[in-house]
Every structure is written in C-alpha cells, then in structure tokens.
Design a protein around this motif. Structure first.
Motif, PDB file in Angstrom:
ATOM      1  N   TRP A  58     -67.956   4.415 -26.837  1.00  0.00           N
ATOM      2  CA  TRP A  58     -68.083   3.912 -28.206  1.00  0.00           C
ATOM      3  C   TRP A  58     -69.164   4.660 -29.000  1.00  0.00           C
ATOM      4  N   ARG A  77     -67.257   7.387 -30.474  1.00  0.00           N
ATOM      5  CA  ARG A  77     -66.412   6.895 -31.571  1.00  0.00           C
ATOM      6  C   ARG A  77     -67.258   6.605 -32.808  1.00  0.00           C
ATOM      7  N   TRP A  78     -68.430   6.064 -32.601  1.00  0.00           N
ATOM      8  CA  TRP A  78     -69.336   5.789 -33.715  1.00  0.00           C
ATOM      9  C   TRP A  78     -69.767   7.090 -34.382  1.00  0.00           C
ATOM     10  N   THR A 133     -60.737   2.860 -36.282  1.00  0.00           N
ATOM     11  CA  THR A 133     -61.339   2.916 -34.954  1.00  0.00           C
ATOM     12  C   THR A 133     -61.635   1.525 -34.411  1.00  0.00           C
ATOM     13  N   PHE A 134     -61.901   0.583 -35.302  1.00  0.00           N
ATOM     14  CA  PHE A 134     -62.317  -0.763 -34.886  1.00  0.00           C
ATOM     15  C   PHE A 134     -61.162  -1.755 -34.859  1.00  0.00           C
ATOM     16  N   CYS A 149     -56.976   2.936 -33.130  1.00  0.00           N
ATOM     17  CA  CYS A 149     -58.046   3.865 -32.761  1.00  0.00           C
ATOM     18  C   CYS A 149     -57.450   5.219 -32.387  1.00  0.00           C
ATOM     19  N   CYS A 187     -61.340   8.569 -28.732  1.00  0.00           N
ATOM     20  CA  CYS A 187     -60.424   7.530 -29.209  1.00  0.00           C
ATOM     21  C   CYS A 187     -59.247   7.329 -28.265  1.00  0.00           C
TER      22      CYS A 187
END
Length: 577
Positions: A214, A217-218, A287-288, A294, A328
C-alpha cells in the motif's frame, strides 16, 4: 423365540451380503476412476491457478523493476559524473562538499551528514573521480544482480539506496529534478519488501507485507494527483485543453514520434489533454475502491506512461512511474509473467494451498519483529505524508519538493506550465582573429540529443538520460552562468566537456579563438513540405545573441571570481603566451 432368533440371523446375513455388494461396487468404481485417470493424464497434472490476495510474485516484479531503474541511473552516473561533478567537472562535488563543510563549522560530523547525506564524506577526496566511478560501478553490479535473479535482501537494497542518495546529495544542479527524489522514495520502499539476509525469490518466512504494497500504491496516487493538480492550477492551456498543441515541439528533448504527434489534428490534442486530466486526477482514486478498480487504475497508469515514453525523451521518469503502478496487481493477475511450471510460481501455489489447508507455520520471533517493522513503516509514511497532502490541497502547491532530508516522502508534478515556443542556445566557435569580422567563419558544436543541426533526426534515448542536454533546455529560458563555463572549456578543447557533445568542429585542428552563444527559435518542419523533402526536421530563426563572443583571456576574471580553474591550467588548450 426360535422364530425371532431365525429372523434376526436372516437379517444379519442380508446386511453382510449387501455390504459385500457395496464394497464390490466401490472397488469397481475406484478401478474405473483409475482407468479414467490413466486415459486422461492431463487432468491430474493440469496446473492450478493462483488465487487473489497475495503478493509474492508482485514483490519479484517490483524488485526487478526498481533494479532496472537503478541500473539505468547508475549507468548515467558512470558515463557522465566525472564531466559534470568530477575533479574537472563543470560543478566539482569536492568544491561543493568543502563549501558545506565550511557552512557547518569546518568539520565532518553529523551536521555535515544531515545537510548532505553522502558516503563521499568518508572517502579519500584525492581521487574524487575514482570515488564517483566506484559508487556507480557497485550500484550497477548490485542492481544487475537483482534484475537478473529477481532476488534481493535488505543489505542489497539499502546499499543501492545509500549509494544513489550519495550521488544525488552532491549532484547539485545536475541532479535537481523530481525523478531523483522519486527514485530515492521508490528505492526506500523497496527495502521493506525484502528479507534481511536471505536471497530467495520467494522467501517463505518473509511474506510480502500488505502495508508495504500500500505504500507503493500511495506513492502512485500522490505522483499522479500532484501532476494533475499542478496543471489545473498552473497554465491556462491545461484548462482550455490546448496544451498539447505545443507540448511535443517544446518539450525538453523530443524524439522522432514527437515530430509526428505534434501534427495531429486539433481534436486529437483536445482529447489527449482531457484524457490526461482523467488519468491524473480521477483514476488514481480508483486505487481505494477494491481489487478490480485498483487493477484498472494500475493498468491505466502503465498504459499512460508507455504513451509518454513513446512520444518523448523524459529520462527514466516514465519508466520509474510504472514501478509503483505494478503494486496495484496481485499474484493472480501477474501470474502470466511467470512460467507455468517455474519455481517461483510453483512455490507460491504451494504456499497458497498450505494456507487454505490451515497448515501455515506458526510465526517465528523474526516474523513478529518484521510485522512490527512494517507497522512502523506505515506510521512513518503516514506522518511524513502530512505536509505532502497539505501541499496537494494548497492553492500555492509546489512540485518536486522534499520535506525531509532523506527524501523518503516527496511531492511531485510535471509540466505545470507549457512553453509555447522552442528556443535553443547554439554554441559556435571561430578561428578568426576578429570576431566582428563579417568574413569570420563560425562553426557550430552539436550536442548528443538536443536540437541543433536542422537535418538531424530527433534522438531516441529513453530511459537513458543526457543531463547536459536536459539542462540546456532550461538555460534557453534563464541566464545560467555554467553556460559560460562550458564556453571557456570549449575554447581550450577540453576533453571532459567535449565528451558530452556529439560534434566538435575543431577536432584535430587548432583550438577556436572565440566562442559565442546564439539564440534561435526552432519549429518542426511540416511533414510533406519542401523543407521536409530536403531532409530538414527543424526550421529555425535567429533571435539574437545569448552571450557575445568570448576568448580565454577575457574569461580569466570571470572564472577567478567563481573559483573555477582557468582552462589554460585545467585544460589542454594553447599554451599561454
């Protein structure tokens, strides 16, 4: 009583007979199943598909991708650092380190390391070129190992991060762009993907942390939102959808496809700009929204970066931006990248089957410590993200800025404003005694990639990067004193600077007596036009002088005031009379 006994005995006999019949049927059924298996052996050996939710293969892909970018970056450093920041470079890092040392009190201590984190503080400065080459070669070797094997541990990844941080910290202007901080942040996150010592593609006792996945991803969310918001808040052409009318022609280093993309219909450029806003401002939020959304964002971001790679030479920036997008995807979605009977894929399938059967090994003390480290990573990234998020929300947003000295969490952005016309500084030299003589023959130097010769096709170099060519694009829009430094080096046929150029018109001849910088307006020629038929990729019009003719003697005071070694002393030019 006898009748009852006879009845009970008869019942027992019937049950025994029925049992023997049932056993016979079961045996026949087993034999039939065995026969069927023998007839269709593929059914028994058919590979099972991976299930969703794990990231063992994702880790391998991420590590190899990060290693690829490191390899390119260290290759650029090995080939160009000596000329840019070496002993006789345009901006020697030894001089920079000495200035930092004076600034922090004249000694090499924690203050010096905090201001400029670099292992160069610990090395012998008598051979700075050797130090720079050594750092680059070690970085290339380690990154090549990870790239080829797909295996890494904390020691390897920390070493790569420290080595590249050491170069960025002393790289000054040449390492001042957003992709340097982005590589350092990406490389820092990659450290937490690995076991401490073990070298294995699938280290069973070090499962990939969802927290670490994550953080990647962030990172892609922040990169894209930063780029999108700086555009909306910046140049008006991003809001009226006209920026792509200019981008391909005026970007720092166009490639051959840029020539044709620039001539696309107006409606296509509007569609490009609108699509850019969707990809950078809307899709990152997917993504969330669960696994499928995602993955959709990840695929869209990768496709978007591929388009940018095809249409321009933006260093390794776009290749690097693909890396966090890979987070992702989980093992099930990346399985196609691995051999069906390959070791990594087979091992991941075994792990998934063991987990499903409840045979997961009891966590060891080391695994529990690792979980604590991963939680600490999440908290660290969260805390360091606060100023980044505040910057994204601010109407005075700045891009490509670090809020901590180690560049762990940064803010990003690109092309907040678009130049509408392309100008170029062209270096010219002459052997004439009088630079004002109308008969003086001025001959042009050619850079490796940036536009110069009208007949030369735009280059294709990404993900490699020519740092001097890139900085020359910025020099055309602002006065840069290092341009005069280059002129002085050209006056002495300095081999270090000339190695960064493609063509020296005075090769094997007398050194030029005068060098000047001419300012030109450049435009792509029209495909199919008479100019294009003559082999011209570019058309140009002179704007004026960027700097007037200069000679070595005239530059003596200029060089001395900036503590630059005079070319007569440092170079290989004519002997001073």
């Amino acid at each position: 009583m006898a009748a009852a006994a006879d009845s009970w005995e008869s019942s027992v006999r019937r049950r025994r007979v029925d049992g023997r019949k049932t056993q016979s049927k079961c045996a026949d059924s087993s034999e039939q199943d065995a026969a069927n298996s023998a007839e269709d052996p593929q059914e028994e050996t058919a590979p099972q598909s991976l299930r969703t939710g794990t990231h063992w293969l994702t880790r391998i892909v991420l590590l190899r991708s990060v290693a690829f970018i490191y390899f390119v970056a260290f290759s650029v450093a090995y080939n160009q650092n000596k000329q840019l920041i070496g002993e006789r470079g345009l901006m020697p890092c030894k001089s920079y380190l000495n200035s930092v040392k004076r600034y922090v009190g004249g000694r090499i201590g924690m203050a010096a390391f905090a201001y400029t984190p670099s292992v160069l503080w610990l090395l012998d400065w008598s051979d700075m070129d050797g130090n720079l080459d050594g750092i680059a070669l070690v970085g290339m070797a380690l990154s090549a190992f990870v790239l080829v094997t797909g295996m890494a541990n904390v020691v390897v990844m920390v070493t790569l991060w420290v080595l590249y941080h050491s170069l960025v910290s002393v790289g000054q202007l040449w390492y001042s762009f957003g992709w340097e901080s982005q590589l350092l942040e990406t490389g820092f996150l990659a450290i937490f993907l690995c076991p401490v010592w073990t070298l294995s593609q699938v280290p069973r006792r070090c499962p990939p942390s969802l927290i670490c996945i994550w953080t990647f991803r962030w990172l892609i969310v922040r990169i894209m939102l930063g780029a999108g918001l700086i555009k909306i808040r910046g140049d008006k052409c991003w809001r009226d959808l006209t920026c792509m009318d200019y981008h391909y022609e005026t970007q720092p280093v166009p490639n051959p496809m840029s020539y044709y993309m620039h001539r696309s219909p107006w409606w296509f450029h509007r569609l490009e700009t609108l699509s850019n806003h969707l990809v950078e401002l809307i899709f990152p939020l997917f993504t969330f929204l669960g696994r499928r959304m995602c993955m959709f964002n990840g695929a869209t971001q990768i496709l978007f970066q591929v388009v940018l790679i095809v249409s321009g030479n933006l260093s390794f920036l776009n290749w690097l931006t693909i890396v966090p997008s890979l987070a992702c995807f989980d093992d099930a979605s990346l399985a196609f990248l691995f051999y069906s009977r390959g070791g990594a894929k087979k091992t991941v399938l075994e792990i998934q089957n063991e987990d499903s059967a409840g045979r997961t090994a009891k966590p060891t003390k080391g695994m529990l410590m690792r979980r604590a480290v991963n939680i600490s990573l999440g908290l660290l990234i969260g805390c360091l993200s606060v100023p980044v998020v505040m910057n994204l929300l601010s109407s005075k947003q700045v891009m490509n800025t670090s809020f901590d000295p180690l560049r762990i969490v940064n803010t990003y952005g690109a092309f907040g404003s678009i130049t509408k016309e392309r100008t170029e500084v062209i270096f010219q030299g002459t052997l004439s005694q009088d630079p004002k003589d109308p008969q003086a023959l001025w001959e042009e130097y050619q850079f490796l990639c940036k536009p110069g010769d009208l007949h030369r096709r735009p280059c294709l170099i990404s993900p490699y990067h020519y740092r001097l060519d890139w900085l020359m694009w910025f020099a055309t829009y602002e006065q840069s004193e290092w341009v005069i430094h280059i002129a002085g080096r050209l006056l002495s046929n300095d081999s270090a600077v000339l190695s960064l150029l493609d063509h020296n018109p005075f090769q094997g001849r007398e050194t030029p007596r005068w060098v000047r910088g001419e300012h030109f307006l450049y435009k792509f020629s029209q495909p199919g036009s008479a100019s294009a038929a003559q082999g011209k990729w570019w058309l140009r019009k002179r704007i004026g002088a960027y700097f007037p003719p200069v000679d070595l003697e005239g530059l003596r005071g200029y060089f001395k005031s900036r503590s630059w070694p005079h070319p007569h002393i440092a170079g290989s030019g004519r002997e001073e009379k």
